[in-house]
Structure formats: structure tokens, C-alpha cells
Design an enzyme around this catalytic site. Structure first.
Site, PDB file in Angstrom:
ATOM      1  N   LYS A 120     -25.018  18.065   7.220  1.00 17.67           N
ATOM      2  CA  LYS A 120     -26.294  18.995   7.466  1.00 17.67           C
ATOM      3  C   LYS A 120     -25.770  20.024   8.354  1.00 17.67           C
ATOM      4  O   LYS A 120     -26.374  21.112   8.049  1.00 17.67           O
ATOM      5  CB  LYS A 120     -27.086  18.078   8.608  1.00 17.67           C
ATOM      6  CG  LYS A 120     -27.616  16.897   7.968  1.00 17.67           C
ATOM      7  CD  LYS A 120     -28.726  16.276   8.841  1.00 17.67           C
ATOM      8  CE  LYS A 120     -29.071  14.965   8.307  1.00 17.67           C
ATOM      9  NZ  LYS A 120     -29.648  14.075   9.042  1.00 17.67           N
ATOM     10  N   ARG A 166      -3.950   5.127  11.288  1.00 15.67           N
ATOM     11  CA  ARG A 166      -3.141   3.971  11.139  1.00 15.67           C
ATOM     12  C   ARG A 166      -4.003   2.777  11.459  1.00 15.67           C
ATOM     13  O   ARG A 166      -5.147   3.025  11.889  1.00 15.67           O
ATOM     14  CB  ARG A 166      -1.925   3.886  12.116  1.00 15.67           C
ATOM     15  CG  ARG A 166      -1.025   5.072  12.445  1.00 15.67           C
ATOM     16  CD  ARG A 166       0.099   4.776  13.368  1.00 15.67           C
ATOM     17  NE  ARG A 166       0.948   3.909  12.720  1.00 15.67           N
ATOM     18  CZ  ARG A 166       2.110   3.721  13.291  1.00 15.67           C
ATOM     19  NH1 ARG A 166       2.457   4.442  14.212  1.00 15.67           N
ATOM     20  NH2 ARG A 166       3.026   2.855  12.783  1.00 15.67           N
ATOM     21  N   SER A 167      -3.543   1.711  11.072  1.00 15.42           N
ATOM     22  CA  SER A 167      -4.639   0.451  11.170  1.00 15.42           C
ATOM     23  C   SER A 167      -5.277   0.174  12.639  1.00 15.42           C
ATOM     24  O   SER A 167      -6.339   0.023  12.830  1.00 15.42           O
ATOM     25  CB  SER A 167      -3.947  -0.945  10.793  1.00 15.42           C
ATOM     26  OG  SER A 167      -2.999  -1.222  11.328  1.00 15.42           O
ATOM     27  N   ARG A 203       1.011  -1.135   0.140  1.00 13.32           N
ATOM     28  CA  ARG A 203       0.210  -0.025  -0.192  1.00 13.32           C
ATOM     29  C   ARG A 203       0.888   1.287   0.076  1.00 13.32           C
ATOM     30  O   ARG A 203       1.412   1.513   0.853  1.00 13.32           O
ATOM     31  CB  ARG A 203      -0.940   0.120   1.439  1.00 13.32           C
ATOM     32  CG  ARG A 203      -1.869   1.156   1.343  1.00 13.32           C
ATOM     33  CD  ARG A 203      -2.592   0.920   2.563  1.00 13.32           C
ATOM     34  NE  ARG A 203      -4.081   0.471   2.502  1.00 13.32           N
ATOM     35  CZ  ARG A 203      -4.648   0.277   3.449  1.00 13.32           C
ATOM     36  NH1 ARG A 203      -4.344   0.343   4.815  1.00 13.32           N
ATOM     37  NH2 ARG A 203      -5.945   0.088   3.165  1.00 13.32           N
ATOM     38  N   ARG A 239      -7.436   2.191   8.209  1.00 15.38           N
ATOM     39  CA  ARG A 239      -7.146   3.348   7.441  1.00 15.38           C
ATOM     40  C   ARG A 239      -8.695   3.803   6.906  1.00 15.38           C
ATOM     41  O   ARG A 239      -9.407   3.244   6.811  1.00 15.38           O
ATOM     42  CB  ARG A 239      -5.957   3.378   6.562  1.00 15.38           C
ATOM     43  CG  ARG A 239      -4.754   3.704   7.426  1.00 15.38           C
ATOM     44  CD  ARG A 239      -3.451   3.139   6.851  1.00 15.38           C
ATOM     45  NE  ARG A 239      -2.883   4.296   5.752  1.00 15.38           N
ATOM     46  CZ  ARG A 239      -1.857   3.781   5.158  1.00 15.38           C
ATOM     47  NH1 ARG A 239      -1.131   2.729   5.368  1.00 15.38           N
ATOM     48  NH2 ARG A 239      -1.281   4.632   4.136  1.00 15.38           N
ATOM     49  N   ALA A 276     -27.857  15.087  15.165  1.00 11.23           N
ATOM     50  CA  ALA A 276     -27.491  15.019  13.747  1.00 11.23           C
ATOM     51  C   ALA A 276     -27.341  16.641  12.899  1.00 11.23           C
ATOM     52  O   ALA A 276     -26.512  16.589  12.356  1.00 11.23           O
ATOM     53  CB  ALA A 276     -28.661  14.240  13.110  1.00 11.23           C
ATOM     54  N   HIS A 312     -35.906   7.013  13.025  1.00  7.28           N
ATOM     55  CA  HIS A 312     -34.627   7.204  11.894  1.00  7.28           C
ATOM     56  C   HIS A 312     -33.785   5.800  11.993  1.00  7.28           C
ATOM     57  O   HIS A 312     -33.396   5.409  13.130  1.00  7.28           O
ATOM     58  CB  HIS A 312     -33.884   8.324  12.303  1.00  7.28           C
ATOM     59  CG  HIS A 312     -33.042   8.896  11.246  1.00  7.28           C
ATOM     60  ND1 HIS A 312     -32.093   8.297  10.413  1.00  7.28           N
ATOM     61  CD2 HIS A 312     -33.247  10.021  10.439  1.00  7.28           C
ATOM     62  CE1 HIS A 312     -31.723   8.848   9.350  1.00  7.28           C
ATOM     63  NE2 HIS A 312     -32.048  10.056   9.367  1.00  7.28           N
ATOM     64  N   GLN A 367       0.195   8.544  10.810  1.00  9.51           N
ATOM     65  CA  GLN A 367       0.539   7.574   9.978  1.00  9.51           C
ATOM     66  C   GLN A 367       2.040   7.968   9.240  1.00  9.51           C
ATOM     67  O   GLN A 367       2.278   9.084   8.689  1.00  9.51           O
ATOM     68  CB  GLN A 367      -0.408   7.673   8.749  1.00  9.51           C
ATOM     69  CG  GLN A 367      -0.033   6.955   7.562  1.00  9.51           C
ATOM     70  CD  GLN A 367       0.356   5.377   7.787  1.00  9.51           C
ATOM     71  OE1 GLN A 367       1.523   5.011   7.642  1.00  9.51           O
ATOM     72  NE2 GLN A 367      -0.659   4.936   8.348  1.00  9.51           N
TER      73      GLN A 367
HETATM   74  C1  LIG Z   1     -29.877  13.078   9.245  1.00 12.94           C
HETATM   75  C2  LIG Z   1     -30.067  12.282  10.585  1.00 12.94           C
HETATM   76  C3  LIG Z   1     -29.222  10.883  10.633  1.00 12.94           C
HETATM   77  C4  LIG Z   1     -28.170  10.625   9.530  1.00 12.94           C
HETATM   78  O1  LIG Z   1     -27.545   9.639   9.610  1.00 12.94           O
HETATM   79  P1  LIG Z   1     -26.494   9.464   8.561  1.00 12.94           P
HETATM   80  O2  LIG Z   1     -25.806   8.260   9.055  1.00 12.94           O
HETATM   81  O3  LIG Z   1     -25.565  10.524   8.355  1.00 12.94           O
HETATM   82  O4  LIG Z   1     -27.199   9.186   7.144  1.00 12.94           O
HETATM   83  C5  LIG Z   1     -29.312  10.243  11.835  1.00 12.94           C
HETATM   84  N1  LIG Z   1     -30.353  10.405  12.679  1.00 12.94           N
HETATM   85  C6  LIG Z   1     -31.057  11.554  12.531  1.00 12.94           C
HETATM   86  C7  LIG Z   1     -32.119  11.940  13.627  1.00 12.94           C
HETATM   87  C8  LIG Z   1     -30.914  12.397  11.513  1.00 12.94           C
HETATM   88  O5  LIG Z   1     -31.701  13.633  11.254  1.00 12.94           O
END
Ligand SMILES: *Cc1c(COP(=O)(O)O)cnc(C)c1O
Length: 438
Positions: free
Chosen positions: A278, A94-95, A72, A307, A249, A166, A102
Site C-alpha cells: 500500500k 537464520r533459523s 538446504r 528463514r 497499514a 479489518h 546467514q
Molecule cells: C490493508 C489493511 C490491512 C492489511 O493486512 P494484510 O495482512 O497486509 O492483508 C490491515 N489493516 C488495515 C486497517 C488495512 O487497511
């Protein structure tokens, strides 16, 4: 180090002038490296590119005299690939640990450390007394890494999850190998919340049967699900000595969420997870984790297998340097303005359609009730080239609350960081045409 020898090529007074201009341009880059904080004013792309170039030219794959015989070696077949990673072909980590330097990549390692330092200063400027780390994975996976760190540190094995529909955090919990214990939502007027007493009961029951629970609470969600009472949860977690991770988030873009985080951080919060796309308007793929405890961030780094691609971290750095603190605060202000405008326009619309705007505390998103099928309405909006709104049926258990139906069909619209006023106006206009069947 670098000698700009243009002596004799141009007249002396011009030479001095040229060197002066060059020095002042390079000063921006020197300042970033000297201060390691988010600049007050954003920096232009040329200078950021130059900084990335300087750093990436320090990696061993750029060594003109290197003898490269590992399996690598930061090789590539197309310049396109080298550009996609901003020259950091060796990636980061690093691993055994993501944040450890690194040896093959002094430049990428310095870039990562610099990013985390600038990120930390950004979080502190927002009022959070924490350390931050950028991760090369999005929110759900970042949460998974946090839980792994909790297992390493405290033997945690069950995540108590006040239900928020979610899939990313739910999958993140399972991926970390945790059992999940849902705490169901309840209806309080329009608002969907999880009772703090129920969370406490769940903690006690898990302790009782010999498990090591932690709590994964949710700060940012769309209405009618309200934020969890993170301050109260943090108090309980402190009382029972239970780890607590918050899914924030999109928390960094709003004063309201930051203030709630500040209050929660007085008690037990091991870490908060936020999305880089976001909150910092990067392309998708990065996460931000912040904590008062540096050791916790180190454990996350030790949880990461192998990595990683440098690009998600470079994206965080580029956003912070491009916006500067002033640019970010301006975006936050615009977000608030758009959110207020959205509320006004939706209230006007509700009056015309006989619906109502749900009365939920939320600094970003609003929900308006509708009389026809909300999924179909959202589909029509999509066909009108609107992206973002969600249509949720009252019977949809997954989207609203776990056990109960919800009294209304509704459409959710978000005025998130980066949204434009004209888009807020346009979406409500299109929604009005659909609802009034024009
Ligand atoms: C946008 C959002 C996520 C996003 O997760 P990803 O792994 O970045 O797609 C998780 N939880 C909530 C409440 C969110 O609004």
C-alpha cells in the site's frame, strides 16, 4: 577486484572512453552501497538489476568451487525460480533470527541489511525519527510478530483492540496467542470512533485482573471509522507503562498520518506496522515495521520462525531505489490531488442524487450515502470493471461499528497512493450512471 581488461582490443582513446562510461554507470551502485540511504533521484532498472546481481553472486550457491552437501543448498530446478527470487535462492535470515546474517548467503544478508538502512533513511526523510525493518510477510502477520515481541519483552498477553473491522489485525492478534479485548465504537455525528476513556478503562480492568495488556490502535481506516486518537492513547500507555502498537497499514503515503504518528511517537509507541504494497507499491507480501527502539525490532526478528523468502524484501529495496525520495514525494502530491478531486466530484454527485458525502476526517478515502442497496451498487461497479469501492449497509455491524447500526447506507471510494486522476473521474461517472439508473 574486477579488472576490465580490454587493452589492445580497441584503440587506446576508445578504451579510455569506454572505461569512463562504465565507471560512471557503476558509480550509481557504489554510491548506494557507500551511502546506504534512499537516493534523492530514482535509479534505473538496469543499475538496480546489476546491484542485485552483484549481491546475489556473493551467495554460496553461486560458488563455482563449492561442495554442497546440506539438505538446504539454495537449489532449484528451473531458472524461472531463480529469477523469481532475484537470485537470492538462500532467502534471508537464520533459523533463530530473521535479521541475523546467514553464513551461506553473504549477498542476501548484505541486501537485507542495506534495505533496512535505506528504509530507515526513507522514514527519517518523511519526518519519523525511527528505525525501520522490512518483513517478508504482510501487515496482519507483521502485527502478529510485533505482538510476539511484546510477549518476549514484557509478558504481554492481552491485546486491547479499539474495534476496527479489518480481519487481518484481528487474526494477527489471535495468531500471536493473545486474548483480545475489544473496545466498542461509538457514533459521534457521522463519525465512528472509539472513546479514549473507554480504552483507559479497559487497560485498568485488565491490569486489575492480573493480565499484562497492550494496545493495538488503528491509524488508517475507511470512513466512517475515524483514526484512533493515537496521541492520546500513547499518552495513556506511557502513563500506565503499557506497550502500544499502531496499525498504520497505509500511513506512510499521507502527510496527515505521518504528522499524527510524529505526535504519538513523543509518548508510548513501541512500533508501527505498515504494508509494503500500500505504501511502496510493491506486489503484495511484505510488511514494514518501525520503532524508536532498535531492540524491539531485534525482538521481532527473533520471533520469526525460520528463514524467509527474500523477494518481499527485494521488492521494498527495488521500490525505494526506483522512486527515490523525489519520486515518492511526487506520488504523495498526486495522491493529495486525486483525493481533493474525488471529494469535489462526490459532492457534485451527492447533490444530484440527494445523498451526502460523510463528514469524516480522512486524507485518502471518502464515503457517499446511497438510497438503494450499497452491496448491489458495489457489485455493479465490479461488473463495470471497477475494483476498490466498498458498499456497506447501515445494518452491517462488522463493517461499521460493533454494537450500533449506522444511519446510512454508503459507498466508500479511496484515492490511495498510485491512483490516477482519470480513474477517479471514471469511477464517479460510473457510480453516477448506476445511482441515476442510466
Ligand atoms: C490493508 C489493511 C490491512 C492489511 O493486512 P494484510 O495482512 O497486509 O492483508 C490491515 N489493516 C488495515 C486497517 C488495512 O487497511
Amino acid at each position: 577486484m574486477f579488472r576490465m581488461n580490454i587493452k589492445g582490443l580497441i584503440p587506446r582513446h576508445m578504451e579510455e572512453r569506454g572505461l569512463l562510461v562504465l565507471r560512471d554507470n557503476l558509480k550509481y551502485i557504489e554510491d548506494i552501497l557507500d551511502h546506504r540511504r534512499i537516493p534523492e533521484k530514482g535509479i534505473d532498472e538496469d543499475k538496480i538489476r546489476l546491484l542485485l546481481k552483484f549481491l546475489s553472486l556473493m551467495d554460496t550457491d553461486k560458488d563455482p568451487k563449492a561442495i554442497r552437501v546440506g539438505e538446504r543448498e539454495g537449489r532449484w530446478v528451473s531458472r524461472i525460480q531463480e529469477e523469481l527470487v532475484s537470485g537470492f535462492c538462500h532467502g534471508i535470515g537464520r533459523s533463530g533470527s530473521l535479521i541475523d546474517p546467514q553464513p551461506k548467503a553473504p549477498g542476501a544478508s548484505a541486501m537485507y541489511s542495506l534495505t533496512n538502512s535505506i528504509l530507515t533513511s526513507f522514514l527519517r526523510n518523511l519526518g519519523l525519527k525511527v528505525y525501520g525493518v522490512g518483513l517478508p510477510v504482510a501487515t496482519g502477520l507483521s502485527l502478529s510478530l510485533c505482538l510476539n515481541a511484546l510477549r518476549r519483552m514484557y509478558n504481554s498477553n492481552v491485546a486491547i483492540y479499539p474495534y476496527a473491522a479489518h480481519k487481518s489485525p484481528i487474526k494477527g492478534i489471535y495468531l500471536a496467542g493473545f486474548k483480545m479485548r475489544l473496545v466498542e465504537t461509538k457514533l459521534y455525528g457521522d463519525s465512528v470512533q472509539v472513546d479514549v476513556g473507554d480504552i483507559e478503562d479497559a487497560i485498568l480492568q485488565e491490569i486489575d485482573i492480573g493480565n499484562n495488556p497492550c494496545v493495538v490502535s488503528t491509524l488508517t481506516f475507511f470512513p466512517p471509522r475515524e483514526s484512533d486518537h493515537i496521541e492520546e492513547i500513547a499518552k495513556i500507555c506511557e502513563e500506565y507503562n503499557i506497550p502500544h502498537v499502531i496499525n498504520g497499514a497505509y500511513a506512510l503515503q499521507s502527510r496527515y498520518y505521518i504528522e499524527r504518528l510524529r505526535r504519538a511517537f513523543k509518548y508510548r509507541v513501541d512500533a508501527v506496522v505498515s504494508s509494503s504494497d500500500k505504501n511502496l507499491l510493491t506486489p503484495i507480501g511484505g510488511g514494514i515495521v518501525y520503532s524508536k527502539n532498535r531492540d524491539f525490532l531485534r525482538e521481532i526478528s527473533l520471533s520469526y520462525p525460520g528463514r524467509a523468502c527474500a523477494t518481499p524484501v527485494v521488492n521494498i529495496l527495488v521500490s525505494l531505489l526506483t522512486l527515490g525520495m523525489r519520486g515518492y514525494l511526487k506520488l504523495m502530491e498526486e495522491q493529495r490531488g486525486c483525493r481533493d478531486l474525488l471529494e469535489k466530484l462526490l459532492n457534485d454527485l451527492a447533490e444530484k442524487t440527494g445523498g451526502k458525502v460523510l463528514n469524516i476526517n480522512n486524507p485518502i478515502s471518502l464515503s457517499i450515502t446511497v438510497h438503494s442497496d450499497p452491496v448491489e451498487i458495489a457489485g455493479k461497479l465490479y461488473n463495470l470493471r471497477v475494483t476498490g469501492p466498498r458498499g456497506v449497509r447501515s445494518t452491517d455491524k462488522f463493517a461499521t461499528c460493533y454494537l450500533h447500526g449506522y444511519p446510512y447506507n454508503y459507498i466508500v471510494i479511496s484515492a490511495s497512493l498510485g491512483v490516477k486522476e482519470e480513474d477517479i473521474i471514471a469511477v464517479v461517472e460510473k457510480l453516477e450512471n448506476i445511482l441515476l439508473d442510466r
